[in-house]
Design a protein around this motif. Sequence first.
Motif, PDB file in Angstrom:
ATOM      1  N   LEU A  23      -1.489 -11.833  -4.231  1.00 40.39           N
ATOM      2  CA  LEU A  23      -0.933 -10.662  -4.906  1.00 40.39           C
ATOM      3  C   LEU A  23      -2.011  -9.876  -5.652  1.00 40.39           C
ATOM      4  O   LEU A  23      -1.868  -8.676  -5.868  1.00 40.39           O
ATOM      5  N   VAL A  24      -3.092 -10.548  -6.052  1.00 38.52           N
ATOM      6  CA  VAL A  24      -4.209  -9.850  -6.694  1.00 38.52           C
ATOM      7  C   VAL A  24      -4.855  -8.895  -5.692  1.00 38.52           C
ATOM      8  O   VAL A  24      -5.132  -7.727  -5.999  1.00 38.52           O
ATOM      9  N   LYS A  25      -5.072  -9.388  -4.479  1.00 42.64           N
ATOM     10  CA  LYS A  25      -5.673  -8.546  -3.434  1.00 42.64           C
ATOM     11  C   LYS A  25      -4.735  -7.404  -3.066  1.00 42.64           C
ATOM     12  O   LYS A  25      -5.171  -6.263  -2.860  1.00 42.64           O
ATOM     13  N   LEU A  26      -3.431  -7.702  -3.021  1.00 40.62           N
ATOM     14  CA  LEU A  26      -2.459  -6.663  -2.691  1.00 40.62           C
ATOM     15  C   LEU A  26      -2.440  -5.580  -3.763  1.00 40.62           C
ATOM     16  O   LEU A  26      -2.371  -4.386  -3.454  1.00 40.62           O
ATOM     17  N   ASN A  27      -2.543  -5.985  -5.021  1.00 40.78           N
ATOM     18  CA  ASN A  27      -2.571  -5.027  -6.123  1.00 40.78           C
ATOM     19  C   ASN A  27      -3.771  -4.103  -6.015  1.00 40.78           C
ATOM     20  O   ASN A  27      -3.690  -2.906  -6.325  1.00 40.78           O
ATOM     21  N   CYS A  71      10.589  -8.645  -3.333  1.00 46.75           N
ATOM     22  CA  CYS A  71      11.810  -9.117  -2.670  1.00 46.75           C
ATOM     23  C   CYS A  71      11.618  -9.150  -1.160  1.00 46.75           C
ATOM     24  O   CYS A  71      12.054 -10.103  -0.491  1.00 46.75           O
ATOM     25  N   GLU A  72      10.952  -8.130  -0.607  1.00 46.15           N
ATOM     26  CA  GLU A  72      10.761  -8.066   0.841  1.00 46.15           C
ATOM     27  C   GLU A  72       9.687  -9.038   1.322  1.00 46.15           C
ATOM     28  O   GLU A  72       9.848  -9.717   2.328  1.00 46.15           O
ATOM     29  N   LEU A  73       8.571  -9.111   0.591  1.00 48.26           N
ATOM     30  CA  LEU A  73       7.466  -9.971   1.026  1.00 48.26           C
ATOM     31  C   LEU A  73       7.844 -11.443   1.011  1.00 48.26           C
ATOM     32  O   LEU A  73       7.397 -12.225   1.849  1.00 48.26           O
ATOM     33  N   PHE A  94       1.569  -9.526 -11.188  1.00 47.49           N
ATOM     34  CA  PHE A  94       1.673  -8.488 -10.159  1.00 47.49           C
ATOM     35  C   PHE A  94       2.471  -7.292 -10.675  1.00 47.49           C
ATOM     36  O   PHE A  94       2.139  -6.137 -10.397  1.00 47.49           O
ATOM     37  N   LEU A  95       3.508  -7.559 -11.462  1.00 51.84           N
ATOM     38  CA  LEU A  95       4.335  -6.493 -12.007  1.00 51.84           C
ATOM     39  C   LEU A  95       3.745  -5.875 -13.268  1.00 51.84           C
ATOM     40  O   LEU A  95       4.257  -4.857 -13.766  1.00 51.84           O
ATOM     41  N   GLY A 131       1.214   1.279   5.870  1.00 49.42           N
ATOM     42  CA  GLY A 131       0.036   2.032   6.290  1.00 49.42           C
ATOM     43  C   GLY A 131      -1.182   1.716   5.442  1.00 49.42           C
ATOM     44  O   GLY A 131      -2.301   1.608   5.958  1.00 49.42           O
ATOM     45  N   TYR A 132      -0.993   1.545   4.132  1.00 52.04           N
ATOM     46  CA  TYR A 132      -2.101   1.172   3.255  1.00 52.04           C
ATOM     47  C   TYR A 132      -2.650  -0.207   3.634  1.00 52.04           C
ATOM     48  O   TYR A 132      -3.866  -0.436   3.611  1.00 52.04           O
ATOM     49  N   LEU A 133      -1.752  -1.129   3.980  1.00 49.51           N
ATOM     50  CA  LEU A 133      -2.202  -2.468   4.364  1.00 49.51           C
ATOM     51  C   LEU A 133      -3.034  -2.404   5.648  1.00 49.51           C
ATOM     52  O   LEU A 133      -4.090  -3.042   5.743  1.00 49.51           O
ATOM     53  N   LYS A 134      -2.554  -1.635   6.618  1.00 52.15           N
ATOM     54  CA  LYS A 134      -3.292  -1.529   7.890  1.00 52.15           C
ATOM     55  C   LYS A 134      -4.652  -0.887   7.688  1.00 52.15           C
ATOM     56  O   LYS A 134      -5.638  -1.283   8.312  1.00 52.15           O
ATOM     57  N   ALA A 135      -4.729   0.102   6.795  1.00 51.42           N
ATOM     58  CA  ALA A 135      -5.994   0.799   6.538  1.00 51.42           C
ATOM     59  C   ALA A 135      -7.038  -0.135   5.940  1.00 51.42           C
ATOM     60  O   ALA A 135      -8.241   0.075   6.102  1.00 51.42           O
TER      61      ALA A 135
END
Length: 283
Positions: A23-27, A71-73, A94-95, A131-135
């Motif tokens: 979640l740190v990387k996702l943030n 919730c989705e992840l 994360f929040l 799209g941000y994740l794919k980039a």
Amino acid sequence: MGQMGFFDVSKRYAGLDAKADPLVKLNATVPWADFRPQLEAVWRRPSEARKSKAGRKPWDAVVMFKALVLCELYNLSDEQFEYQVRDRLSFMRFLGLGLEDPVPDATTVWQYREQLVQAEVVDELFGAFDGYLKAQGWLAMGGQMIDASIVPVPKQRNSRDENAAIKAGETPEGWADKPAKKRQKDTDARWTKKHGKSHYGYKNHVNVDRRHKLIRRYKVTDAAVHDSQVIDDVLDDDNTASDVWADSAYRSAEIEAKLEDRGLKSRIHRKGHRNRPLSKREK
């Protein structure tokens, strides 16, 4: 047991970092502020539409969007989300919440999600998020895993005639005159059976990227819909690998042919039949 102090929390977070908290990387990957204008356009009432300035302040739009992403992840119901955020430091961080901060409750999460659904912007928002994740190289690869989970909701105490009207897509007699009662009735949920037990609610059908374990596609239906009926909606054509994993509920000649036509390789579990058990190879 001593009282936890500020530096104790910091040490816990350092321990999470040592374990490469995803979640740190996702943030750091997603520019969350870019979502704010679109979210606030849906969630914030114009000042002239408010009856008064009294009452609790609305939640920050980005915090609530992150809540929906969690919730989705992690395939969490709204009740499970509330519990997990209270219990897990990684979710709190994360929040952007501290130990002393309030946590969005299950009803709040549902209300914010429902407003996005009504505004028909859910797919657009999560498409931009993906799209941000794919980039950043978080491409869907390694194959896709498909599954469905039941999301229970409070059981409805309706009469037989009321249930018949609901199934027919009609409003039961007398409900139109009682808006407060109608608001508390869930007319979309349905009953289903699993492992011999009855469940009332919805089904969350998800497609998880096998490499990153992120949910790439999903669809919500009532609980009575069979898992295999929505496979077309959750298959991800962007996944760079051809393998598709799923449990035996998805095994049928029709689905096998469908996957073959799309160039996908079935890894779906096989199921035995009466007088024809699975062979050693199939097991």
